[in-house]
Design a protein around this motif. Structure first.
Motif, mmCIF file in Angstrom:
data_model
loop_
_atom_site.group_PDB
_atom_site.id
_atom_site.type_symbol
_atom_site.label_atom_id
_atom_site.label_comp_id
_atom_site.label_asym_id
_atom_site.label_seq_id
_atom_site.Cartn_x
_atom_site.Cartn_y
_atom_site.Cartn_z
ATOM 1 N N ILE A 244 0.761 -1.027 0.075
ATOM 2 C CA ILE A 244 0.053 -0.242 -0.227
ATOM 3 C C ILE A 244 1.031 0.889 0.108
ATOM 4 N N CYS A 245 1.951 1.949 0.895
ATOM 5 C CA CYS A 245 2.689 2.736 1.134
ATOM 6 C C CYS A 245 3.476 2.536 -0.805
ATOM 7 N N ILE A 246 3.917 1.691 -0.850
ATOM 8 C CA ILE A 246 4.779 1.794 -2.126
ATOM 9 C C ILE A 246 3.724 2.097 -3.221
ATOM 10 N N GLU A 247 2.609 2.185 -3.317
ATOM 11 C CA GLU A 247 1.814 2.705 -4.306
ATOM 12 C C GLU A 247 0.567 4.138 -3.878
ATOM 13 N N LEU A 248 0.728 4.389 -2.784
ATOM 14 C CA LEU A 248 0.933 5.740 -2.195
ATOM 15 C C LEU A 248 2.465 6.719 -2.645
ATOM 16 N N ALA A 273 13.032 1.370 3.698
ATOM 17 C CA ALA A 273 14.067 1.540 2.388
ATOM 18 C C ALA A 273 13.342 -0.076 2.248
ATOM 19 N N GLU A 274 12.553 -0.925 2.137
ATOM 20 C CA GLU A 274 12.453 -1.590 0.991
ATOM 21 C C GLU A 274 11.078 -1.722 -0.129
ATOM 22 N N SER A 279 9.881 0.669 -5.215
ATOM 23 C CA SER A 279 8.651 1.624 -5.653
ATOM 24 C C SER A 279 8.859 1.986 -6.656
ATOM 25 N N GLY A 280 10.952 2.090 -8.064
ATOM 26 C CA GLY A 280 10.950 2.242 -8.835
ATOM 27 C C GLY A 280 11.448 3.126 -9.006
ATOM 28 N N LEU A 281 10.928 4.473 -7.779
ATOM 29 C CA LEU A 281 10.874 5.455 -8.362
ATOM 30 C C LEU A 281 11.718 6.805 -8.847
ATOM 31 N N LEU A 282 13.501 5.884 -8.495
ATOM 32 C CA LEU A 282 14.735 6.323 -8.010
ATOM 33 C C LEU A 282 15.563 5.971 -9.590
ATOM 34 N N ALA A 283 14.860 4.670 -10.105
ATOM 35 C CA ALA A 283 15.114 4.357 -11.137
ATOM 36 C C ALA A 283 14.910 5.509 -12.521
ATOM 37 N N ARG A 284 13.936 5.862 -12.109
ATOM 38 C CA ARG A 284 12.733 7.416 -13.321
ATOM 39 C C ARG A 284 14.411 8.558 -12.800
ATOM 40 N N ARG A 285 15.013 8.796 -11.514
ATOM 41 C CA ARG A 285 15.198 10.298 -11.716
ATOM 42 C C ARG A 285 16.536 10.074 -13.322
ATOM 43 N N PRO A 286 16.408 11.216 -13.162
ATOM 44 C CA PRO A 286 17.732 11.366 -14.937
ATOM 45 C C PRO A 286 18.954 11.047 -13.469
ATOM 46 N N ALA A 287 20.450 10.715 -14.878
ATOM 47 C CA ALA A 287 21.438 10.339 -14.100
ATOM 48 C C ALA A 287 21.902 12.192 -13.705
#
Length: 288
Positions: A244-248, A273-274, A279-287
């Protein structure tokens, strides 16, 4: 951002054992200041340990325990120790802690602490006018509780904190994104979102029982019944709370006016941390 509580310990290792899992995941980690009116390692000390380990801290400072001179000294010490972020708070009532005979200070309120920090940073002086050289580099934060605004409601409290010097706010838990959107729209109407960052509080809920306890005991918290029922119906309530937290977290990333998320769960830093990692959000950030 995430949150950690200083340990009941006189060494640095327990600080990192608890919060080290957040390194590289959370952009910054709040260090609570005697939360629940219970003594622990000082927030300033624990924040310094995190800074030395390469974890950017957000130092919580309550006006409950220190007079204005002590608070001014801590602001300078924080800057000197590589702690750039401060969150100015009132502090929990000592009567609710495990040493209820404790005398609170409250020499100034949290808004006056913000004004003091801003003056020390921007003008390079103490409130007395005495100069500070070099002036402390500080990013000033306040607390906020989202509400469902009535037609005549105005964000007077938050406007006062902005006027006092707040650069960002971290909110109480907000699991109702519909309410949040209405609240942010009203803040936008008053020009607040152009003047500071709003970091919304969420967290992995351990169980339906925990959710109901939060609804009944935490001021300003409303966990929708749909979330409570979802937890009750799960085989593993803790795992479902993290989902639920990931979805939020993912939904918050799409809401205009949200500057970030603040993940809270007492002594559940690994769960936080998990959630961030999955969530995958960090991977969406630009380098960088």
């Amino acid at each position: 951002t995430a949150e950690t509580s200083p340990p009941d310990a006189g060494a640095a290792e327990p600080v990192l054992a608890r919060a080290g899992c957040l390194k590289g995941l959370a952009d910054a980690v709040n260090v609570t200041d005697a939360a629940g009116a219970r003594a622990h390692m000082s927030a300033l000390g624990a924040a310094a340990v995190l800074a030395q380990a390469g974890i950017e801290p957000v130092l919580q400072l309550t006006v409950r325990d220190r007079n204005r001179m002590a608070l001014q000294g801590d602001l300078l010490a924080a800057a000197a120790l590589g702690i750039p972020n401060i969150l100015c708070l009132h502090g929990d009532d000592p009567a609710a802690g495990d040493q209820p005979e404790t005398k609170p200070v409250y020499d100034i309120d949290s808004r006056e602490l913000m004004r003091t920090a801003r003056r020390m940073r921007d003008e390079g002086t103490f409130p007395s006018g005495r100069p500070i050289e070099p002036r402390p580099a500080l990013f000033i934060g306040a607390a906020d509780t989202p509400c469902d605004p009535t037609p005549d409601w105005k964000p007077d409290g938050l406007l006062a904190k902005v006027a006092a010097g707040a650069d960002f706010v971290q909110t109480q838990y907000c699991f109702d994104t519909g309410l949040l959107r209405r609240y942010l729209a009203r803040l936008a109407d008053h020009g607040i979102l152009e003047r500071l960052f709003v970091i919304v509080g969420i967290g992995p809920i351990a169980s339906a029982r925990s959710a109901r306890w939060m609804n009944e005991n935490l001021f300003g918290v409303h966990i929708p019944e749909a979330i409570v029922r979802r937890l009750e119906g799960a085989r593993d309530e803790g795992a479902e709370g993290r989902r639920i937290c990931i979805e939020l977290l993912q939904e918050l990333s799409e809401i205009d006016g949200v500057g970030g998320a603040h993940l809270m769960a007492p002594r559940q830093e690994e769960a936080i941390a998990e959630v961030i990692a999955e969530s995958g959000l960090l991977a969406r950030r630009p380098a960088a």
